[in-house]
Write an enzyme that holds these catalytic residues in place. Structure first.
Site, PDB file in Angstrom:
ATOM      1  N   ALA A  52       0.838  -1.211   0.000  1.00  0.00           N
ATOM      2  CA  ALA A  52       0.000   0.000   0.000  1.00  0.00           C
ATOM      3  C   ALA A  52       0.867   1.254   0.000  1.00  0.00           C
ATOM      4  O   ALA A  52       0.632   2.192  -0.776  1.00  0.00           O
ATOM      5  CB  ALA A  52      -0.928   0.002   1.215  1.00  0.00           C
ATOM      6  N   SER A  85       9.468   0.767   8.590  1.00  0.00           N
ATOM      7  CA  SER A  85      10.382   0.148   9.525  1.00  0.00           C
ATOM      8  C   SER A  85      10.681  -1.282   9.104  1.00  0.00           C
ATOM      9  O   SER A  85       9.780  -2.124   9.051  1.00  0.00           O
ATOM     10  CB  SER A  85       9.740   0.149  10.922  1.00  0.00           C
ATOM     11  N   ALA A 116      -1.660 -12.239  -5.680  1.00  0.00           N
ATOM     12  CA  ALA A 116      -2.543 -12.481  -6.829  1.00  0.00           C
ATOM     13  C   ALA A 116      -3.365 -11.224  -7.067  1.00  0.00           C
ATOM     14  O   ALA A 116      -3.807 -10.572  -6.124  1.00  0.00           O
ATOM     15  CB  ALA A 116      -3.462 -13.663  -6.542  1.00  0.00           C
ATOM     16  N   LYS A 151      -2.243 -14.584 -15.017  1.00  0.00           N
ATOM     17  CA  LYS A 151      -3.411 -15.157 -14.331  1.00  0.00           C
ATOM     18  C   LYS A 151      -4.655 -14.900 -15.172  1.00  0.00           C
ATOM     19  O   LYS A 151      -4.970 -13.749 -15.480  1.00  0.00           O
ATOM     20  CB  LYS A 151      -3.533 -14.485 -12.945  1.00  0.00           C
ATOM     21  N   VAL A 189       7.554   4.679  14.120  1.00  0.00           N
ATOM     22  CA  VAL A 189       6.780   5.817  14.636  1.00  0.00           C
ATOM     23  C   VAL A 189       6.432   5.543  16.100  1.00  0.00           C
ATOM     24  O   VAL A 189       5.872   4.502  16.425  1.00  0.00           O
ATOM     25  CB  VAL A 189       5.473   6.000  13.833  1.00  0.00           C
ATOM     26  N   THR A 243      -8.790  -9.034  -4.147  1.00  0.00           N
ATOM     27  CA  THR A 243      -9.259  -7.665  -4.365  1.00  0.00           C
ATOM     28  C   THR A 243      -8.496  -6.597  -3.583  1.00  0.00           C
ATOM     29  O   THR A 243      -8.708  -5.402  -3.814  1.00  0.00           O
ATOM     30  CB  THR A 243     -10.756  -7.566  -3.996  1.00  0.00           C
TER      31      THR A 243
HETATM   32  P1  FAD Z   1       1.728  -4.155   5.378  1.00  0.00           P
HETATM   33  O1  FAD Z   1       2.313  -5.013   4.335  1.00  0.00           O
HETATM   34  O2  FAD Z   1       1.456  -4.782   6.709  1.00  0.00           O
HETATM   35  O3  FAD Z   1       2.706  -2.929   5.567  1.00  0.00           O
HETATM   36  C1  FAD Z   1       2.652  -2.105   6.703  1.00  0.00           C
HETATM   37  C2  FAD Z   1       3.840  -1.178   6.701  1.00  0.00           C
HETATM   38  O4  FAD Z   1       3.711  -0.284   7.787  1.00  0.00           O
HETATM   39  C3  FAD Z   1       5.184  -1.868   6.840  1.00  0.00           C
HETATM   40  O5  FAD Z   1       6.133  -1.257   5.999  1.00  0.00           O
HETATM   41  C4  FAD Z   1       5.557  -1.584   8.300  1.00  0.00           C
HETATM   42  O6  FAD Z   1       6.935  -1.565   8.508  1.00  0.00           O
HETATM   43  C5  FAD Z   1       4.943  -0.208   8.483  1.00  0.00           C
HETATM   44  N1  FAD Z   1       4.674   0.140   9.885  1.00  0.00           N
HETATM   45  C6  FAD Z   1       3.738  -0.381  10.704  1.00  0.00           C
HETATM   46  N2  FAD Z   1       3.825   0.206  11.924  1.00  0.00           N
HETATM   47  C7  FAD Z   1       4.816   1.110  11.843  1.00  0.00           C
HETATM   48  C8  FAD Z   1       5.405   2.023  12.769  1.00  0.00           C
HETATM   49  N3  FAD Z   1       4.986   2.114  14.037  1.00  0.00           N
HETATM   50  N4  FAD Z   1       6.415   2.787  12.339  1.00  0.00           N
HETATM   51  C9  FAD Z   1       6.883   2.713  11.051  1.00  0.00           C
HETATM   52  N5  FAD Z   1       6.369   1.873  10.152  1.00  0.00           N
HETATM   53  C10 FAD Z   1       5.352   1.076  10.545  1.00  0.00           C
HETATM   54  N6  FAD Z   1      -4.213  -8.933  -1.655  1.00  0.00           N
HETATM   55  C11 FAD Z   1      -4.336  -9.180  -2.967  1.00  0.00           C
HETATM   56  O7  FAD Z   1      -4.624  -8.266  -3.739  1.00  0.00           O
HETATM   57  N7  FAD Z   1      -4.164 -10.446  -3.440  1.00  0.00           N
HETATM   58  C12 FAD Z   1      -3.922 -11.500  -2.636  1.00  0.00           C
HETATM   59  O8  FAD Z   1      -3.743 -12.611  -3.116  1.00  0.00           O
HETATM   60  C13 FAD Z   1      -3.866 -11.263  -1.249  1.00  0.00           C
HETATM   61  N8  FAD Z   1      -3.663 -12.280  -0.357  1.00  0.00           N
HETATM   62  C14 FAD Z   1      -3.680 -12.015   0.976  1.00  0.00           C
HETATM   63  C15 FAD Z   1      -3.620 -13.068   1.906  1.00  0.00           C
HETATM   64  C16 FAD Z   1      -3.704 -12.800   3.270  1.00  0.00           C
HETATM   65  C17 FAD Z   1      -3.699 -13.924   4.245  1.00  0.00           C
HETATM   66  C18 FAD Z   1      -3.769 -11.465   3.737  1.00  0.00           C
HETATM   67  C19 FAD Z   1      -3.797 -11.172   5.197  1.00  0.00           C
HETATM   68  C20 FAD Z   1      -3.793 -10.434   2.826  1.00  0.00           C
HETATM   69  C21 FAD Z   1      -3.779 -10.691   1.456  1.00  0.00           C
HETATM   70  N9  FAD Z   1      -3.880  -9.655   0.542  1.00  0.00           N
HETATM   71  C22 FAD Z   1      -3.993  -9.925  -0.792  1.00  0.00           C
HETATM   72  C23 FAD Z   1      -3.845  -8.280   0.985  1.00  0.00           C
HETATM   73  C24 FAD Z   1      -2.449  -7.703   0.741  1.00  0.00           C
HETATM   74  O9  FAD Z   1      -1.488  -8.488   1.395  1.00  0.00           O
HETATM   75  C25 FAD Z   1      -2.387  -6.274   1.272  1.00  0.00           C
HETATM   76  O10 FAD Z   1      -3.456  -5.537   0.768  1.00  0.00           O
HETATM   77  C26 FAD Z   1      -1.106  -5.619   0.824  1.00  0.00           C
HETATM   78  O11 FAD Z   1       0.005  -6.405   1.115  1.00  0.00           O
HETATM   79  C27 FAD Z   1      -0.973  -4.262   1.474  1.00  0.00           C
HETATM   80  O12 FAD Z   1      -0.559  -4.350   2.786  1.00  0.00           O
HETATM   81  P2  FAD Z   1      -0.205  -3.003   3.529  1.00  0.00           P
HETATM   82  O13 FAD Z   1       0.861  -2.318   2.761  1.00  0.00           O
HETATM   83  O14 FAD Z   1      -1.450  -2.275   3.772  1.00  0.00           O
HETATM   84  O15 FAD Z   1       0.333  -3.486   4.948  1.00  0.00           O
END
Ligand code: FAD
Length: 506
Positions: A17, A40, A51, A79, A186, A345
């Site tokens: 994200a 971090s 996917a 895919k 943070v 999604t």
């Molecule tokens: P994260 O990857 O958790 O990143 C969070 C970030 O915030 C990290 O960089 C971390 O270091 C940082 N952070 C957190 N706290 C702090 C702090 N205090 N200080 C500094 N930094 C901090 N999506 C799909 O589209 N297709 C799929 O096939 C799919 N499969 C999935 C399967 C599972 C089981 C799950 C749980 C999710 C799946 N998803 C899938 C969703 C997908 O993994 C997420 O939408 C995507 O990885 C985005 O994650 P994110 O960046 O929001 O969070």
């Protein structure tokens, strides 16, 4: 410049994200905004999310990403859809493809003609008329815009890729376009005493990062929007009861097929995502219906290739933030809510929310109207996808476990009940105009889950029975011919986007 104008954007979080957000803002607003991303390594990312759905191609186009380079560096594959095994009933199997089946005729959707042929005693399946199904069955892939010289659409596709390499790829992209990355955890958040807006974050060790607008990409923690601004969470577990996952990589498949597989289990389901160098697997399950130990045994017993690590646990609650934008802060990715990964999604939601945010991005942080519009549209999008996911669980004949009995008998949102009733009666699809999933998707999943419409559109009676038979037979021939001309998926990958050995070693 107006008072309170937004000049500095701070993104907190460097998972998928965070880096999609950084890349999109750098590309589209990078001349106007200073962008800093804080992440971090010690906390790390969720490490799954491999996917996608075809809309990702739009994001790549906006970013100007070269497809083959992208797949080489993320060890990606193509895919064509998701194969659902054992969902409608034990032993059932269908492919939710990204494409159309057959060919619409005289403004009538193809599945009505197919249903009419069934009513006259034909024995075919809708998927006998699917180009995607035929290509998936033969593990073939190629660029095909149309079937022969007909109006039948060609292969629509998305990607599988390695999640950690994807984030690194976007990080490179963003840093080359001026995004500053700051490493740190943070620890605290500063707010304006009057407006309550976020003004700065402080990191462990004392560094302070100030900004005018903040994007919370901190994953399930939702550090800014959830914890600091106190925006609540709507829990949708009563409809989507899975709340845990175990993820494990395994060796690559002997043949890299161009589709994801989702196999229903006793208390959830298992994914299989084929990459060039390994296979991604995971068991998504409901802790109310199975223990973690039994869930791990199920996962390992269901692998097609040798596990390369121990299963890694992940916990989640399906649902969404009650607001996606509050004060001068927007949450994106897992911080904004989570719809379980059954239809891949989540990454799409990130890109769709980022593009909406950029379209509505305010000059000034005081943007009540834009904020309201953003929240309204994101809410509708989450709810539409939610209903589509519930369909897979609820519309089932399975009663072989407590989990499936619960899903089959649970109350579902009225919006879904109506769609199911309409399709069951007449094969018509009551899709919302702006629904992410097209009619073709609703038709495939409703049929695949076992609804056979009682009737079909009377307009499908307009052609003579002999014409109908000829039409259907011709479609099958055309599809078979087109697919026979495609290379194997593996040959296509080898020729155009074989995974970069340097990035595999990293
Ligand atoms: P994260 O990857 O958790 O990143 C969070 C970030 O915030 C990290 O960089 C971390 O270091 C940082 N952070 C957190 N706290 C702090 C702090 N205090 N200080 C500094 N930094 C901090 N999506 C799909 O589209 N297709 C799929 O096939 C799919 N499969 C999935 C399967 C599972 C089981 C799950 C749980 C999710 C799946 N998803 C899938 C969703 C997908 O993994 C997420 O939408 C995507 O990885 C985005 O994650 P994110 O960046 O929001 O969070």
């Amino acid at each position: 410049m107006t008072e309170g104008s937004v000049r500095k954007l701070v993104i907190v979080g460097g998972g998928t994200a965070g880096w999609i957000t950084a890349a999109a803002f750098a590309r589209l607003l990078g001349q106007r905004l200073e962008i800093e991303l804080v992440e971090s390594e010690a906390i790390g990312t969720v490490g799954v999310g491999e996917a996608t759905i075809p809309q990702i191609i739009r994001l790549n186009t906006i970013l100007g990403i070269d497809e083959h380079d992208f797949l080489r560096r993320t060890s990606g594959t193509f895919k064509l859809g998701i194969e659902f095994v054992d969902w409608g009933s034990l032993g059932s199997r269908y492919l939710h493809t990204f494409g159309d089946t057959g060919l619409n005729l005289a403004g009538v959707a193809f599945h009505h003609y197919w249903r009419r042929s069934m009513a006259s005693g034909a024995q075919s399946s809708l998927w006998d008329f699917s180009l995607h199904q035929a290509a998936a069955d033969q593990a073939r892939f190629g660029k095909l815009d149309r079937v022969g010289n007909t109006a039948m659409t060609g292969l629509a596709y998305a990607y599988h890729f390695d999640a950690s390499r994807y984030a690194l790829y976007l990080r490179d992209y963003s840093e080359q376009r001026g995004v500053t990355r700051t490493e740190g955890i943070v620890e605290s958040v500063e707010r304006d005493g009057t407006s309550g807006d976020i003004t700065a974050i402080s990191l462990k060790g004392g560094k302070r990062v100030a900004g005018d607008f903040f994007i919370d990409c901190t994953g399930f923690r939702a550090l800014l929007l959830g914890q600091e601004l106190g925006v609540g969470y709507d829990d949708w577990s009563r409809w989507l009861p899975c709340d845990r996952a175990l993820a494990v990589p395994s060796e690559r498949l002997p043949t890299i097929v161009p589709y994801t597989r989702a196999t229903a289990k006793k208390a959830g389901w298992q994914w299989r995502i084929p990459l060039q160098h390994r296979t991604g697997n995971g068991h998504v399950y409901s802790s109310g219906f199975i223990s973690d130990e039994a869930a791990a045994d199920t996962l390992l017993a269901g692998l097609d290739t040798k596990a390369l690590d121990d299963p890694r646990p992940i916990r989640f609650t399906t649902g969404r933030r009650q607001a996606f934008w509050s004060h001068n802060c927007v949450a994106l990715g897992l911080a904004s809510g989570f719809l379980e990964p059954l239809e891949s999604t989540s990454i799409h939601l990130i890109q769709s929310h980022v593009s909406r945010l950029i379209q509505l991005f305010p000059r000034s942080a005081h943007a009540e109207v834009e904020r309201a519009e953003y929240n309204r549209r994101c809410t509708a999008e989450f709810e539409q996808i939610r209903d589509f996911l519930i369909l897979h669980y609820h519309q089932t004949a399975r009663e072989d476990s407590e989990f499936w009995r619960y899903c089959k008998n649970m109350d579902v949102p009225d919006s879904l009940t109506h769609k199911l009733a309409l399709f069951a009666a007449s094969g018509r699809v009551g899709r919302d105009v702006d629904d992410l999933f097209r009619d073709a998707s609703w038709v495939q999943v409703m049929l695949g889950q076992g609804i056979v419409p009682a009737d079909y559109d009377p307009m499908a009676d307009q052609i003579e029975p002999a014409q109908l038979s000829e039409f259907l037979a011709n479609l099958k021939t055309l599809i078979a011919r087109s697919v026979a001309g495609l290379p194997s998926h593996e040959d296509y990958l080898r020729q155009h986007c074989a995974a970069d050995p340097a990035s595999l070693a990293a």
